[in-house]
Design a protein around this motif. Structure first.
Motif, PDB file in Angstrom:
ATOM      1  N   HIS A  80       0.827  -1.220   0.000  1.00 11.27           N
ATOM      2  CA  HIS A  80       0.000   0.000   0.000  1.00 11.27           C
ATOM      3  C   HIS A  80       0.855   1.261   0.000  1.00 11.27           C
ATOM      4  CE1 HIS A  80      -4.245  -1.410   0.468  1.00 11.27           C
ATOM      5  NE2 HIS A  80      -3.541  -2.524   0.401  1.00 11.27           N
ATOM      6  N   SER A  85      -2.530  -2.199  -4.176  1.00 11.38           N
ATOM      7  CA  SER A  85      -3.628  -2.609  -3.305  1.00 11.38           C
ATOM      8  C   SER A  85      -3.505  -4.099  -3.005  1.00 11.38           C
ATOM      9  CB  SER A  85      -4.969  -2.323  -3.969  1.00 11.38           C
ATOM     10  OG  SER A  85      -5.990  -2.856  -3.159  1.00 11.38           O
ATOM     11  N   SER A 254      -4.014   0.212   5.728  1.00 16.31           N
ATOM     12  CA  SER A 254      -4.344   1.630   5.921  1.00 16.31           C
ATOM     13  C   SER A 254      -3.097   2.431   6.275  1.00 16.31           C
ATOM     14  CB  SER A 254      -5.380   1.788   7.047  1.00 16.31           C
ATOM     15  OG  SER A 254      -6.615   1.254   6.651  1.00 16.31           O
ATOM     16  N   ASP A 257      -1.357   3.091   3.184  1.00 15.43           N
ATOM     17  CA  ASP A 257      -2.077   4.153   2.454  1.00 15.43           C
ATOM     18  C   ASP A 257      -1.737   5.518   3.040  1.00 15.43           C
ATOM     19  OD1 ASP A 257      -3.385   2.446   0.734  1.00 15.43           O
ATOM     20  OD2 ASP A 257      -5.277   2.439   1.837  1.00 15.43           O
ATOM     21  N   TRP A 260       1.599   6.603   1.937  1.00 15.16           N
ATOM     22  CA  TRP A 260       1.609   6.948   0.504  1.00 15.16           C
ATOM     23  C   TRP A 260       1.012   8.350   0.302  1.00 15.16           C
ATOM     24  CZ3 TRP A 260      -1.949   8.153  -3.331  1.00 15.16           C
ATOM     25  CH2 TRP A 260      -1.514   8.021  -4.657  1.00 15.16           C
ATOM     26  N   ALA A 331      -5.579   7.023   7.639  1.00 13.50           N
ATOM     27  CA  ALA A 331      -5.439   6.993   6.175  1.00 13.50           C
ATOM     28  C   ALA A 331      -6.441   7.951   5.540  1.00 13.50           C
ATOM     29  CB  ALA A 331      -5.656   5.576   5.655  1.00 13.50           C
ATOM     30  N   LYS A 356      -6.768   5.920  -4.889  1.00 14.06           N
ATOM     31  CA  LYS A 356      -6.388   5.511  -3.533  1.00 14.06           C
ATOM     32  C   LYS A 356      -7.407   6.036  -2.511  1.00 14.06           C
ATOM     33  CE  LYS A 356      -2.578   3.880  -2.269  1.00 14.06           C
ATOM     34  NZ  LYS A 356      -2.367   2.484  -1.803  1.00 14.06           N
ATOM     35  N   THR A 360      -9.147   3.626   0.050  1.00  9.06           N
ATOM     36  CA  THR A 360      -8.894   3.704   1.493  1.00  9.06           C
ATOM     37  C   THR A 360     -10.175   3.961   2.281  1.00  9.06           C
ATOM     38  OG1 THR A 360      -7.029   4.330   2.905  1.00  9.06           O
ATOM     39  CG2 THR A 360      -8.363   6.133   2.064  1.00  9.06           C
TER      40      THR A 360
END
Ligand SMILES: Cc1cc2nc3c(=O)[nH]c(=O)nc-3n(C[C@H](O)[C@H](O)[C@H](O)COP(=O)(O)OP(=O)(O)OC[C@H]3O[C@@H](n4cnc5c(N)ncnc54)[C@H](O)[C@@H]3O)c2cc1C
Length: 388
Positions: A80, A85, A254, A257, A260, A331, A356, A360
């Motif tokens: 992630h 994913s 999460s 995420d 990211w 997230a 995303k 999320t």
């Protein structure tokens, strides 16, 4: 006793770098293209499987890597954090836990080595029903014993990856509600080979994100009695016993995420010059990004605590649930900050942020909704009165 290691070990660093190498071969364009066609990331999942990452938690005696959950969490978090994913395949990592803990030795020997190599995909988990939702004990799908078979009738909703799986773990009612003493009794778990099975209709649902989710219809679907895992009527507790692992692993997605989003937000706001300076120099832009970052790091600490307890074989229900809640919220917060600082570009598909963002958001609802975790913490952890 459980101890939390804050630094990654050399082995964990190697694990992370191995997963990162795979992720680099699957950039934003790959996920974007699949997202637009709502197609399963076959190539990515196959590569992860072949590298042994999805069999990480299966004990070595059954052909897996026998890694602790902290390492499984690291694998999913890394996917992630690299913009991918893992939700397309995370179930292969943890659904098998029910078979491992409650299956017979024959079932474990038959299935686990093949799940570890990926020869068999066990990624479908049939619990939710149209009329039962969060209240699992109300589920109506029945499995009635007839000689050496069970006959299954009913419906399931939002069952992901049923089209891509060879096996499905199914929770069904084996004793009618009127005959049970406690509402958690009378449900049983079955491990079913669904390849070409008669009496099962799978209807794909187009969802907000690419998630291979389906409605299932069982019409006199016959399964061998040997599909039963553990004891008849004890299925609810078997499913519950797998929840902590699921919570820890999903929290890790999460957290990935969150990282990211924050990385994207920092990079973009540092380079986007408006009113003569980078937008990231404005505190109105900085602060939400910093908040999202702090929330993500705090959630990661709670996840680490939950994983340490889990790996030490100690109770970790509160920590696993809190980690899942905090990580999903973090997230979402980081995602909002990221989409905000990108202005209009946050909505442009080529930036991957809107994808995303949609992905999320799921973790607020599935595999367990934030309200149900709040309720668990209030009543089970804090001892407050139950409302249901
Ligand atoms: C993309 C996707 C994939 C999924 N994959 C799977 C899968 O593979 N297998 C599977 O079995 N399920 C799966 N699910 C189902 C998911 O676990 C359920 O959607 C979730 O558990 C909630 O059930 P529900 O949708 O029926 O909502 P409901 O139970 O109807 O709840 C609706 C809302 O009301 C709230 N609510 C309900 N009761 C209370 C209460 N007492 N107090 C406060 N709030 C309450 C809930 O928190 C929620 O916000 C998936 C769902 C999605 C969206």
């Amino acid at each position: 006793m459980a101890t939390i290691n804050l630094a990654l070990t050399d082995e964990q660093r190697a694990l992370k770098s191995g997963v990162t190498d795979i992720c680099k071969r699957y950039p934003g364009e790959y996920w974007r293209d699949l997202d637009s066609r709502r197609e399963y990331p076959e190539k990515f999942v196959n590569e992860l499987t072949q590298a042994g990452y999805l069999g990480a938690l299966i004990p070595q005696e059954y052909g897996g890597a026998g890694l602790p959950i902290r390492d499984g969490a690291l694998i999913l978090e890394t996917i992630h954090a690299n913009g991918g994913s893992a939700s397309a395949c995370h179930a292969q990592m943890y659904i098998m836990g029910t078979v491992l803990r409650h299956g017979s030795e024959a079932q474990k020997k038959q299935y686990l080595p093949k799940i570890a190599t990926g020869e068999l995909r066990l990624q479908a988990f049939g619990v939710t029903e149209p009329d039962a939702g969060s209240d699992t004990t109300k589920l109506k799908t029945t499995a009635v014993r007839r000689g050496d078979r069970y006959v299954v009738n009913g419906r399931k909703m939002f069952i992901s990856r049923a089209m891509q799986s060879d096996l499905m773990l199914l929770l069904a009612r084996t004793t009618p509600v009127e005959q049970i003493a406690r509402r958690t009794d009378g449900l049983s778990v079955f491990l079913i080979d669904i390849r070409g099975i008669k009496g099962l209709e799978i209807r794909p649902l187009r969802m907000m994100m690419n998630h291979s989710t389906n409605a299932l219809f069982f019409d006199d679907m016959e399964i061998p009695a040997t599909s039963l895992i553990g004891e008849e009527g004890k299925g609810f507790s078997y499913i519950l016993s797998g929840m902590n692992a699921e919570r820890i692993l999903v929290a890790s997605e999460s957290i990935g995420d969150g990282r990211w989003f924050t990385e994207k937000a920092v990079a973009y706001s540092g380079g986007r010059v408006i009113f003569g300076k980078p937008i990231g120099a404005n505190q109105g832009v900085q602060f939400p990004i910093a908040r999202g970052h702090m929330a993500t790091e705090a959630a990661a600490l709670m996840r680490d605590k939950a994983a340490a307890l889990f790996d030490a074989g100690e109770p970790c229900g509160p920590e696993a649930n809190m980690a899942k809640y905090l990580a999903a919220e973090a997230a979402w917060e980081a995602g909002n900050a990221c989409i905000d600082c990108h202005g209009g570009y946050g909505y442009a598909e080529e930036y991957d942020i809107e994808r995303k963002f949609r992905e999320t958001r799921l973790y607020q609802v599935a595999p367990v909704s934030t309200n149900l975790i709040l309720s668990y913490v209030a009543t089970h952890v804090l001892g407050m009165p139950k409302s249901f």
